[in-house]
Enzyme design. Sequence first.
Site, PDB file in Angstrom:
ATOM      1  N   GLN A 162       0.786  -1.238   0.000  1.00 25.37           N
ATOM      2  CA  GLN A 162       0.000   0.000   0.000  1.00 25.37           C
ATOM      3  C   GLN A 162       0.824   1.297   0.000  1.00 25.37           C
ATOM      4  O   GLN A 162       0.490   2.238  -0.715  1.00 25.37           O
ATOM      5  CB  GLN A 162      -0.918  -0.011   1.226  1.00 25.37           C
ATOM      6  CG  GLN A 162      -1.847   1.176   1.311  1.00 25.37           C
ATOM      7  CD  GLN A 162      -2.732   1.071   2.538  1.00 25.37           C
ATOM      8  OE1 GLN A 162      -3.704   0.325   2.539  1.00 25.37           O
ATOM      9  NE2 GLN A 162      -2.401   1.792   3.584  1.00 25.37           N
ATOM     10  N   GLU A 204      -3.365   9.355  -1.438  1.00 26.18           N
ATOM     11  CA  GLU A 204      -2.659  10.169  -0.444  1.00 26.18           C
ATOM     12  C   GLU A 204      -1.607  11.053  -1.096  1.00 26.18           C
ATOM     13  O   GLU A 204      -0.708  11.555  -0.422  1.00 26.18           O
ATOM     14  CB  GLU A 204      -2.033   9.267   0.622  1.00 26.18           C
ATOM     15  CG  GLU A 204      -3.089   8.494   1.400  1.00 26.18           C
ATOM     16  CD  GLU A 204      -2.544   7.747   2.611  1.00 26.18           C
ATOM     17  OE1 GLU A 204      -1.324   7.779   2.852  1.00 26.18           O
ATOM     18  OE2 GLU A 204      -3.354   7.125   3.305  1.00 26.18           O
ATOM     19  N   ASP A 241       4.240   0.343   4.247  1.00 29.53           N
ATOM     20  CA  ASP A 241       3.002  -0.148   4.854  1.00 29.53           C
ATOM     21  C   ASP A 241       2.479  -1.234   3.928  1.00 29.53           C
ATOM     22  O   ASP A 241       1.959  -0.949   2.838  1.00 29.53           O
ATOM     23  CB  ASP A 241       1.975   0.974   5.021  1.00 29.53           C
ATOM     24  CG  ASP A 241       0.689   0.476   5.697  1.00 29.53           C
ATOM     25  OD1 ASP A 241       0.618  -0.730   6.022  1.00 29.53           O
ATOM     26  OD2 ASP A 241      -0.237   1.289   5.883  1.00 29.53           O
ATOM     27  N   GLU A 284       4.909  -1.622   8.331  1.00 31.78           N
ATOM     28  CA  GLU A 284       3.603  -1.615   8.996  1.00 31.78           C
ATOM     29  C   GLU A 284       2.761  -2.770   8.457  1.00 31.78           C
ATOM     30  O   GLU A 284       2.792  -3.052   7.254  1.00 31.78           O
ATOM     31  CB  GLU A 284       2.951  -0.258   8.663  1.00 31.78           C
ATOM     32  CG  GLU A 284       1.592  -0.010   9.259  1.00 31.78           C
ATOM     33  CD  GLU A 284       1.138   1.425   8.914  1.00 31.78           C
ATOM     34  OE1 GLU A 284       1.990   2.342   8.855  1.00 31.78           O
ATOM     35  OE2 GLU A 284      -0.066   1.611   8.679  1.00 31.78           O
ATOM     36  N   ASP A 311      -1.067  -1.507  12.545  1.00 31.12           N
ATOM     37  CA  ASP A 311      -2.118  -0.526  12.223  1.00 31.12           C
ATOM     38  C   ASP A 311      -3.455  -1.261  12.273  1.00 31.12           C
ATOM     39  O   ASP A 311      -4.119  -1.292  13.313  1.00 31.12           O
ATOM     40  CB  ASP A 311      -1.835   0.088  10.850  1.00 31.12           C
ATOM     41  CG  ASP A 311      -2.997   0.911  10.319  1.00 31.12           C
ATOM     42  OD1 ASP A 311      -3.873   1.299  11.098  1.00 31.12           O
ATOM     43  OD2 ASP A 311      -3.034   1.182   9.090  1.00 31.12           O
ATOM     44  N   LYS A 336      -4.280   6.305  15.156  1.00 34.62           N
ATOM     45  CA  LYS A 336      -5.269   6.993  14.324  1.00 34.62           C
ATOM     46  C   LYS A 336      -6.467   7.248  15.246  1.00 34.62           C
ATOM     47  O   LYS A 336      -7.126   6.294  15.670  1.00 34.62           O
ATOM     48  CB  LYS A 336      -5.715   6.099  13.175  1.00 34.62           C
ATOM     49  CG  LYS A 336      -4.662   5.854  12.084  1.00 34.62           C
ATOM     50  CD  LYS A 336      -5.153   4.750  11.142  1.00 34.62           C
ATOM     51  CE  LYS A 336      -4.370   4.706   9.834  1.00 34.62           C
ATOM     52  NZ  LYS A 336      -4.684   3.465   9.071  1.00 34.62           N
ATOM     53  N   ARG A 365      -5.581   9.424   7.840  1.00 38.76           N
ATOM     54  CA  ARG A 365      -6.275   8.402   7.061  1.00 38.76           C
ATOM     55  C   ARG A 365      -6.110   8.742   5.585  1.00 38.76           C
ATOM     56  O   ARG A 365      -5.699   9.833   5.224  1.00 38.76           O
ATOM     57  CB  ARG A 365      -7.773   8.360   7.402  1.00 38.76           C
ATOM     58  CG  ARG A 365      -8.116   8.102   8.847  1.00 38.76           C
ATOM     59  CD  ARG A 365      -7.476   6.857   9.433  1.00 38.76           C
ATOM     60  NE  ARG A 365      -7.764   5.597   8.746  1.00 38.76           N
ATOM     61  CZ  ARG A 365      -8.418   4.564   9.255  1.00 38.76           C
ATOM     62  NH1 ARG A 365      -8.913   4.644  10.470  1.00 38.76           N
ATOM     63  NH2 ARG A 365      -8.571   3.449   8.575  1.00 38.76           N
ATOM     64  N   SER A 366      -6.513   7.805   4.719  1.00 41.38           N
ATOM     65  CA  SER A 366      -6.404   8.100   3.285  1.00 41.38           C
ATOM     66  C   SER A 366      -7.451   9.126   2.852  1.00 41.38           C
ATOM     67  O   SER A 366      -7.254   9.864   1.896  1.00 41.38           O
ATOM     68  CB  SER A 366      -6.511   6.818   2.468  1.00 41.38           C
ATOM     69  OG  SER A 366      -7.658   6.091   2.842  1.00 41.38           O
ATOM     70  N   LYS A 387       2.832  10.268  10.246  1.00 38.79           N
ATOM     71  CA  LYS A 387       2.610   9.735   8.897  1.00 38.79           C
ATOM     72  C   LYS A 387       1.327  10.366   8.371  1.00 38.79           C
ATOM     73  O   LYS A 387       0.258  10.147   8.948  1.00 38.79           O
ATOM     74  CB  LYS A 387       2.460   8.214   9.007  1.00 38.79           C
ATOM     75  CG  LYS A 387       2.101   7.494   7.729  1.00 38.79           C
ATOM     76  CD  LYS A 387       1.729   6.035   8.024  1.00 38.79           C
ATOM     77  CE  LYS A 387       1.349   5.309   6.755  1.00 38.79           C
ATOM     78  NZ  LYS A 387       0.557   4.090   6.987  1.00 38.79           N
TER      79      LYS A 387
HETATM   80  P1  PGA Z   1      -6.622   3.993   5.409  1.00 39.03           P
HETATM   81  O1  PGA Z   1      -5.158   3.418   5.437  1.00 39.03           O
HETATM   82  O2  PGA Z   1      -7.035   3.951   3.964  1.00 39.03           O
HETATM   83  O3  PGA Z   1      -7.445   3.006   6.203  1.00 39.03           O
HETATM   84  O4  PGA Z   1      -6.629   5.346   5.993  1.00 39.03           O
HETATM   85  C1  PGA Z   1      -4.025   4.094   5.819  1.00 39.03           C
HETATM   86  C2  PGA Z   1      -3.056   3.094   6.395  1.00 39.03           C
HETATM   87  O5  PGA Z   1      -3.216   1.883   6.197  1.00 39.03           O
HETATM   88  O6  PGA Z   1      -2.127   3.480   7.102  1.00 39.03           O
HETATM   89 ZN    ZN Z   2      -1.628   1.063   7.485  1.00 32.76          ZN
END
Ligand code: PGA
Ligand code: ZN
Length: 427
Positions: A162, A204, A241, A284, A311, A336, A365-366, A387
């Site tokens: 990711q 992101e 990650d 991660e 995470d 988060k 978050r994304s 991050k």
């Molecule tokens: P998310 O992922 O899309 O759930 O915000 C971000 C991450 O995995 O760190």
């Molecule tokens: Zn993550």
Amino acid sequence: IIEAIRSRRIWDSRGNPTVEVDVTLEGGHVGHGIAPAGASRGTREAMDLRDGGPALRGMGVGRALASVDDVVAPALIGRDASDQAAVDAVLLSLDPSPLKDSLGGNATVAVSMAVLHAVATAAGKPLWLHISDTYGAAPSIPLPEVQIFGGGAHAGRRVDIQDFMIMVPGAGSFDEVLEITNEVYFAAGDIMKRKGKLAGVADEGGWWPAFDNNEEALETLTNAINAAGETPGKNVVISLDVAASEFCVDGRYRLALEDRELDTGEMIDLLGRWIDAYPIVSIEDPLSEADPSGMAEFTRRFGKKLQIIGDDYLVTNASLVREAASQGACNAVLIKVNQAGTISEAIDTFRAATETGYRCVVSARSGETEDVTISHLAAGLGTGQLKVGSFTRSERMAKWNECLRIQDELGAKAFVGGSPLSATWWG
Ligand code: PGA
Ligand code: ZN
């Protein structure tokens, strides 16, 4: 004393609706909080309440706004806002479900953050200072973890992994980190353009790659660090990650891009080869949230030289951090706030991490907005790392830029980078 609570629907960086809350205290001080939204979510994290149905692709937040206005506001108005733990306890009592699916984590997190902001404003303090005073933490400017390529759920699963990120722990200042990040980010884009591997930007703000396999991303990132005039593994290092829960099905890791399926041992071996071949210092979610024995094995093999962050695996949950510590799984936790659903639960997780010796990385978050609470949280708690995605797009840059403003108040010496942090990671 809380005088008024008001919610409104606003829109996040992916164009989806989200919840904003204004909390007004007696005396007229106002605080705002905005819920972010994840795309690769852990199954044990607080749920966003969405309206479903055909409108807005099911993403409407009408029910979450109603939670704030009809349930939370009557319970909180008239209460003392300065006791964040008590405010958050009221939220929990209104929705004791483990995933906060009755009020919605998007409702609770926006209220909880807005209260924190309002109290800081009333005290005449910047948020980071209010946080450090309230929780007795030593503030510092965090080391950024910055995405260069996006993948997984943030880039149409174009690559399986990711986030391909850099960290610059060798930098002497936060400003130097951002300068080097700029150079590496654009060097990576140039290399990809030249090779016909550039397909836009991911959720992101990192480059959306058209690589043939996952390792090509690692090679390109290493080349980009060189092209930026830095030595990979010296000042600039790689952080991944893997977000492995996303592609783990029935205990098997399905690398769609490479058309192969790995068991836990093979997945660990694959990551082990990458760790040997590239200057990776942090990973991660290397394994799935449903693979605790794999996570413990991975930590046993690599935990001495690698930061291993949970995470989806730990979902900002203090009990899960303690449990992981007792099992020897991971050595760091992503924080988060919306995974937990309230500020106090996120702080509890930070405390559990401090007790167990786990590092903390505060994370966006994304799906994000102009809300910069997390920059203050990372600085105020002195978590050491932050991050927030890549180095483009204002919902990301707002967080980095806020750290620059905090630095002006805190002084450049407060930057955590440099060898003390990095020396324990490699070399
Ligand atoms: P998310 O992922 O899309 O759930 O915000 C971000 C991450 O995995 O760190
Ligand atoms: Zn993550």
